[in-house]
Scaffold this motif. Structure first.
Motif, PDB file in Angstrom:
ATOM      1  N   CYS A   3       3.349 -29.621  39.939  1.00 48.19           N
ATOM      2  CA  CYS A   3       4.301 -29.862  38.847  1.00 48.19           C
ATOM      3  C   CYS A   3       5.639 -29.274  39.280  1.00 48.19           C
ATOM      4  O   CYS A   3       5.711 -28.091  39.637  1.00 48.19           O
ATOM      5  N   VAL A   4       6.673 -30.101  39.248  1.00 48.70           N
ATOM      6  CA  VAL A   4       7.983 -29.677  39.743  1.00 48.70           C
ATOM      7  C   VAL A   4       8.509 -28.456  38.972  1.00 48.70           C
ATOM      8  O   VAL A   4       9.078 -27.533  39.586  1.00 48.70           O
ATOM      9  N   PHE A   5       8.279 -28.404  37.665  1.00 51.94           N
ATOM     10  CA  PHE A   5       8.804 -27.268  36.901  1.00 51.94           C
ATOM     11  C   PHE A   5       7.977 -26.000  37.150  1.00 51.94           C
ATOM     12  O   PHE A   5       8.526 -24.895  37.155  1.00 51.94           O
ATOM     13  N   CYS A   6       6.678 -26.147  37.375  1.00 48.75           N
ATOM     14  CA  CYS A   6       5.870 -24.972  37.765  1.00 48.75           C
ATOM     15  C   CYS A   6       6.359 -24.427  39.103  1.00 48.75           C
ATOM     16  O   CYS A   6       6.403 -23.198  39.302  1.00 48.75           O
ATOM     17  N   GLU A   7       6.760 -25.316  40.002  1.00 52.90           N
ATOM     18  CA  GLU A   7       7.273 -24.869  41.307  1.00 52.90           C
ATOM     19  C   GLU A   7       8.592 -24.115  41.146  1.00 52.90           C
ATOM     20  O   GLU A   7       8.867 -23.163  41.868  1.00 52.90           O
ATOM     21  N   ILE A   8       9.418 -24.556  40.187  1.00 49.99           N
ATOM     22  CA  ILE A   8      10.671 -23.830  39.903  1.00 49.99           C
ATOM     23  C   ILE A   8      10.345 -22.441  39.347  1.00 49.99           C
ATOM     24  O   ILE A   8      10.925 -21.435  39.771  1.00 49.99           O
ATOM     25  N   VAL A   9       9.386 -22.374  38.417  1.00 49.47           N
ATOM     26  CA  VAL A   9       8.992 -21.083  37.834  1.00 49.47           C
ATOM     27  C   VAL A   9       8.507 -20.127  38.937  1.00 49.47           C
ATOM     28  O   VAL A   9       8.856 -18.943  38.943  1.00 49.47           O
ATOM     29  N   LYS A  10       7.738 -20.674  39.889  1.00 52.61           N
ATOM     30  CA  LYS A  10       7.190 -19.837  40.981  1.00 52.61           C
ATOM     31  C   LYS A  10       8.244 -19.467  42.013  1.00 52.61           C
ATOM     32  O   LYS A  10       7.995 -18.660  42.910  1.00 52.61           O
ATOM     33  N   GLY A  11       9.420 -20.114  41.927  1.00 53.55           N
ATOM     34  CA  GLY A  11      10.481 -19.829  42.892  1.00 53.55           C
ATOM     35  C   GLY A  11      10.355 -20.649  44.170  1.00 53.55           C
ATOM     36  O   GLY A  11      11.063 -20.408  45.146  1.00 53.55           O
ATOM     37  N   ASN A  12       9.475 -21.639  44.154  1.00 55.53           N
ATOM     38  CA  ASN A  12       9.275 -22.474  45.341  1.00 55.53           C
ATOM     39  C   ASN A  12      10.280 -23.612  45.444  1.00 55.53           C
ATOM     40  O   ASN A  12      10.419 -24.231  46.500  1.00 55.53           O
TER      41      ASN A  12
END
Ligand code: AMP
Ligand code: ZN
Length: 109
Positions: A3-12
């Motif tokens: 999930c693109v937004f989960c990746e943003i949350v993780k800092g990836n």
């Protein structure tokens, strides 16, 4: 499935973050539809408003809108959350669009 937004949350994935706390994060939309276009998301993956939102998180989202617009320095704004493909949802991680900086048309809502 990633999930693109989960990746943003993780800092990836990079994002221009406006506001963040333990529950929510707000960052500029990559394809802005208004002079100010920011997305506010829960850090926890929730698909959309069809899913149960814990009361503490619901409160954090409402509070997050206020903190985000304060950071942005805008007074008048519109919030939109597309829930489901038929409503135009393309990223299936709950997000609230915060739009400002131009006269909003009265035609849609
Ligand atoms: P929606 O159509 O309501 O699902 O809105 C998804 C929004 O996410 C669109 O306005 C996209 O421009 C935005 N978006 C997609 N990927 C990114 C990203 N990596 N960073 C910031 N905004 C994004
Ligand atoms: Zn997600």
């Amino acid at each position: 499935m990633s999930c693109v937004f989960c990746e943003i949350v993780k800092g990836n994935l990079p994002a221009k973050v406006v506001y963040e706390d333990g529950h929510v994060m707000a960052f500029h939309d990559i394809n802005p539809q208004a002079p100010v276009h920011v997305l506010l998301i829960p850090k926890k993956h929730i698909t959309n408003l069809a899913e149960e939102v814990p009361v503490e998180l619901a409160h954090a989202l409402i509070r997050g809108i206020r903190h985000t617009v304060e950071r942005l320095g805008v007074k008048d704004y519109r919030i939109v959350s597309n829930s489901g493909k038929g409503a135009g949802q393309e990223v299936f991680h709950l997000h609230i669009h915060i739009l400002a900086g131009k006269e909003m048309p009265a035609s849609t809502v």
